[in-house]
Scaffold this active site. Structure first.
Site, mmCIF file in Angstrom:
data_model
loop_
_atom_site.group_PDB
_atom_site.id
_atom_site.type_symbol
_atom_site.label_atom_id
_atom_site.label_comp_id
_atom_site.label_asym_id
_atom_site.label_seq_id
_atom_site.Cartn_x
_atom_site.Cartn_y
_atom_site.Cartn_z
ATOM 1 N N TYR A 296 142.180 -7.257 164.421
ATOM 2 C CA TYR A 296 141.289 -6.119 164.651
ATOM 3 C C TYR A 296 141.554 -5.099 163.564
ATOM 4 O O TYR A 296 142.533 -4.368 163.603
ATOM 5 C CB TYR A 296 141.555 -5.515 166.029
ATOM 6 C CG TYR A 296 140.713 -4.298 166.312
ATOM 7 C CD1 TYR A 296 139.375 -4.419 166.683
ATOM 8 C CD2 TYR A 296 141.241 -3.014 166.189
ATOM 9 C CE1 TYR A 296 138.597 -3.300 166.932
ATOM 10 C CE2 TYR A 296 140.468 -1.892 166.439
ATOM 11 C CZ TYR A 296 139.152 -2.039 166.805
ATOM 12 O OH TYR A 296 138.382 -0.938 167.052
ATOM 13 N N TYR B 177 130.323 -8.070 164.825
ATOM 14 C CA TYR B 177 131.435 -7.262 165.347
ATOM 15 C C TYR B 177 131.753 -7.665 166.782
ATOM 16 O O TYR B 177 130.878 -7.670 167.651
ATOM 17 C CB TYR B 177 131.067 -5.786 165.270
ATOM 18 C CG TYR B 177 132.257 -4.854 165.332
ATOM 19 C CD1 TYR B 177 132.850 -4.401 164.162
ATOM 20 C CD2 TYR B 177 132.772 -4.403 166.536
ATOM 21 C CE1 TYR B 177 133.925 -3.523 164.196
ATOM 22 C CE2 TYR B 177 133.851 -3.530 166.579
ATOM 23 C CZ TYR B 177 134.431 -3.095 165.410
ATOM 24 O OH TYR B 177 135.493 -2.238 165.449
#
Lengths: 393, 476
Positions: free
Chosen positions: A346, A296
């Protein structure tokens, strides 16, 4: 702690996404439905066969509307995971638990938003009303003092990493360079065909010192859905089954929402350490078994901490581990081969789960050889999650 | 025209005023009041025993007081303008103002000391016109620099020091125009603290926020096991008690981590905002923005102390805000410690930095400084009149700024460092609530004479307030 009993009993059989853009021109609900329908198409099932849904508490599209739109008659499982970007791999875990325990047959994990053209996460919490719940009250210790955005919270950890481990801004930049190199090869990525150099990173403007613009992920409009079923059913479907070998959630050590400033040390991610321990114990694997990972990357510094929490290198050694392109394609551990959230999009980490699936299937635009086990992680600094995906054999 | 004006003004150069005589001899009470206003703790000024054993052999007055003693005092303030019509500066002022140079700004103030002043000294000052410059284009406008020197001596005739004072008389509206703002540069948001996000106050944190309103830095404390922790929780994780109270922190700590917030910009803040994670001496950490310091002046481990911001007032637009007032704990770098051993010339080197000093500026400090320096000009104590005269607020007078500068350098150099000169160039005004940040470094060291020159600057959010040098003599 012991091996999770549902491990290895569920598989990802479909992935579906909208295009990733800065202005989708349609509703968030439509994005979600498009992504869910695409995941079913990918698997070769009818959306009406879906009987479970899992998503984020931040998701604005309720399960009821997804159910209506997909033409689902009956849902037997619907769950939501809290704490923003920490949720993606946990939605996969909940789906796996539901199918492994016979609660549901087909569970879609989904996330969709107009996060660039609508409510921008980068704007932070400045416009959030100051309610008085226990959760809202925690912002009292940061917002009035100017820390209003995720970038500002993460930067406080970054300064400490630089101080204790001798990490430099250029080390953070190595993550951005790797992500953008991978995105440059990915037609679905916003930054397709636009690699950057470390100098580009260094010359980009300050957002929150010590973080430059190119340390920060994008804001994106789009949707991503992941379809999960049992391994047995998976073997009858269109795509090769991608086994959910292990999945975990983690919260630890005086946890706060990306603002765990009050714990003893700020240079690790103990909640990710909690995930790592469960992932390794349940999968029976170790760092040497993993050839690529989706870590991440809302902000670059925590990619370093994740390499350390999962044991790919020792504490404080991530900057050395990443040197010489080791997290780029061709290196020891190519990271975020889709371009990550800096390079591709994103989507609160859900697009990273999809890339993990593609690596196991062998269909990534930046395919890593012998990617039999792919680690995917959820948001960092928040209560989080991780999943280990593997080939069916 | 200007040639003619210049030659008339230059005729005044070299002319003297009548001596102005101090109304009272220098006294220890006035010295002590001055020290209180400056926060000056040097025992040579107030401690007879220490002073007797010092190089001075007894109490002395701080050098920066040189030009305060001959001032006329409050009753004479009103008639000062009429009284001083005969001195050379007044004559030049009349000439230059008649030609439209009505703007005035003080540019330089330099004090040179022949010896330290002592209680009992009765001083007099004689003003001499030293120089009038040619017409010059300055940022403020076209004007002339006018320099006077006031020579101070005792009534017995012993020369004790000089004040060199330079002003700029300019034609308003003839200055360099600021570059027009471009459209693509967004205007920064309103930085009024009342626009900051309000904290969410509930039953679990109320006691702490109540304390902040009285400038009490409360930390949660479990009454079961006495553990102090942060942020608050209704239950003690260590002993299980629900009996929560608080302790009051001393407000001292160190910087554990820090950032500078550049973007996005929210109302209520002046960007970039330096924000620190402060580790309090009592143990817990808390986040707070920092006052009087930029991120490049911050380092992990730097000592800091609490500095309160009454951010959200109780009454807004004449109505009581039902949510109540809010006060936020902020932090500033801790004041550097005062040195008790005087440095020797051998112990300092060119380039040595002085520690950062952030000085909160309050209305009280401005008024106390003005009165202690016997300066009764209304702009230093009367906000209404300051407004009327075009100033945003009352502001620090020059003597107080120079007093702080002297204190800053002597706190670093030690109590028996001999100050031989203070020279400053004046800049942005020092208004209340804009802390002054002092920085300095050693400019030169002469090991044979013991002469050390220290460069000092004091800045606030409006820019550089003063910059200059403090000249010292240190023992070998």
């Amino acid at each position: 702690m012991s091996k999770h009993t549902y491990a290895g009993k569920a598989a990802i059989v479909g992935i579906g996404a909208t295009e990733f853009s800065k202005d989708s021109g349609r509703s968030e609900l439509r994005l979600a439905l498009e992504a869910c329908a695409a995941a079913c198409d990918d698997a070769g099932i009818s959306p009406s066969q879906v009987d479970g849904l899992s998503t984020f508490t931040m998701e604005t599209n309720p399960e009821s509307e997804i159910m209506r739109g997909l033409g689902i008659d009956e849902l037997t499982h619907f769950s939501r995971i809290h704490f923003g970007g920490g949720a993606p791999c946990a939605t996969i875990q909940y789906a796996a638990m539901a199918v492994a325990t016979g609660v549901s047959d087909y569970v879609i994990a989904y996330r969709a938003f107009n996060e660039r053209s609508g409510r921008r996460f980068g704007a932070g919490v400045q416009d959030r009303p100051a309610g008085a719940t226990a959760e809202e009250a925690q912002f009292a210790w940061t917002s009035p003092f100017g820390l209003l955005t995720p970038a500002s919270w993460v930067a406080m950890f970054a300064t400490r990493m630089m101080h204790e481990y001798g990490v430099t801004s250029r080390d953070f930049g190595a993550v951005a360079v790797a992500d953008r190199r991978h995105a440059a090869n990915n037609p679905a990525a916003h930054f397709y065909g636009q690699p950057i150099t470390i100098d580009d990173h260094q010359n980009s403007r300050w957002i929150i010192e010590p973080l430059h613009l190119l340390d920060c992920c994008q804001e994106t409009d789009g949707g991503q859905a992941i379809l999960v079923t049992s391994v047995e059913r998976a073997r009858d479907l269109k795509q090769p089954a991608v086994i959910i070998e292990a999945a975990a959630q983690g919260m630890a050590d005086d946890q706060q929402m990306m603002r765990s400033f009050f714990r003893d040390s700020l240079v690790g991610l103990p909640e990710m350490g909690t995930c790592a321990r469960q992932i390794w114990e349940t999968s029976g694997l170790g760092p040497d078994d993993v050839k690529t990972a989706v870590l991440y990357d809302h902000f670059t510094p925590f990619v370093l901490a994740q390499l350390e929490e999962f044991g790919f290198c020792g504490r404080g050694e991530a900057k050395d581990f990443m040197a010489n392109g080791n997290i780029e394609i061709g290196g020891r551990l190519p990271v975020n081969t889709h371009g990550g959230q800096l390079g591709e999009a994103y989507l609160h980490g859900m697009n990273g789960v999809a890339e993990g699936v593609r690596q196991v299937r062998g269909t990534s635009v930046n395919q890593v050889e012998r990617a039999e086990h792919v680690l995917v992680t959820g948001g960092t600094g928040v209560p989080t999650s991780a999943v280990m995906l593997g080939a069916d054999r | 025209m200007s040639d003619e004006l210049l030659s008339r003004m230059r005729e005044v150069v070299g002319q003297h005023s009548e001596p102005s005589l101090a109304r009272h001899a220098i006294g220890t009470a006035a010295i002590a009041d001055w020290c209180d206003a400056m926060g000056e703790d040097n025992p040579c000024y107030t401690d007879p025993e220490f002073a007797a054993k010092s190089r001075h052999g007894g109490i002395v007055a701080p050098p920066a007081t040189l030009d305060i003693w001959t001032r006329p005092g409050l009753p004479a303030q009103a008639s000062l303008a009429r009284r001083c019509g005969k001195d050379p500066l007044s004559r030049v002022m009349a000439m230059v103002e008649a030609e439209g140079f009505i703007g005035v700004v003080a540019v330089n103030s330099e004090l040179e000391f022949a010896r330290y002043l002592r209680p009992g000294d009765l001083l007099q000052g004689v003003q001499v016109m030293e120089d009038v410059s040619e017409e010059k284009q300055t940022a403020l406008g076209i004007g002339h620099f006018v320099t006077t020197r006031t020579k101070y001596s005792t009534v017995e005739g012993e020369h004790v020091g000089d004040l060199l004072f330079r002003i700029l008389k300019f034609r308003p509206g003839t200055g360099a125009r600021p570059a027009a703002a471009t459209d693509d540069e967004p205007k920064p948001p309103d930085a009024s603290p009342a626009l900051r996000p309000r904290p969410a106050i509930n039953r679990d944190n109320q006691a702490l926020w109540d304390g902040y309103r009285t400038h009490e830095l409360r930390l949660p404390q479990c009454q079961g096991c006495q553990r102090v922790f942060f942020p608050p929780s209704p239950r003690c994780a260590q002993c299980g008690s629900f009996d929560m109270a608080y302790v009051v922190s001393e407000g001292h700590g160190t910087v554990y981590s820090h950032v500078a917030v550049h973007y996005p910009q929210a109302p209520g803040f002046a960007y970039p905002v330096p924000v620190a994670l402060v580790e309090l001496d009592e143990g817990p950490r808390m986040v707070a923005d920092l006052v009087g310091v930029s991120r490049d002046q911050l380092e992990i481990g730097m000592p800091v102390e609490v500095d309160w911001l009454d951010s959200h007032p109780a009454v807004v637009d004449g109505a009581t805000d039902s949510r109540g007032p809010v006060t936020l704990p902020r932090f500033r770098p801790a004041a550097p410690p005062r040195r008790t051993e005087t440095r020797t010339v051998g112990s300092v080197s060119e380039g040595d930095p002085l520690p950062l000093w952030v000085l909160p500026i309050t209305p009280t400090r401005i008024v106390a400084g003005a009165l202690a320096t016997r300066d009764f000009q209304d702009v230093h104590h009367d906000r209404d009149l300051a407004h009327k005269k075009g100033s945003a607020d009352t502001f620090l007078n020059i003597n107080t700024s120079m007093g702080f500068m002297e204190r800053y350098v002597c706190d670093w150099a030690g109590p028996e460092a001999v100050v031989t000169a203070l020279r400053v160039k004046l800049g942005a005004p020092a208004y209340p609530y804009h802390p002054l940040t002092f920085t300095g470094s050693v400019k030169s060291v002469d090991a044979t004479t013991g002469r050390v020159v220290v460069e000092v600057a004091a800045t606030n959010t409006l820019g550089r307030h003063v910059a200059g040098t403090v000249e010292l003599e240190l023992n070998p």
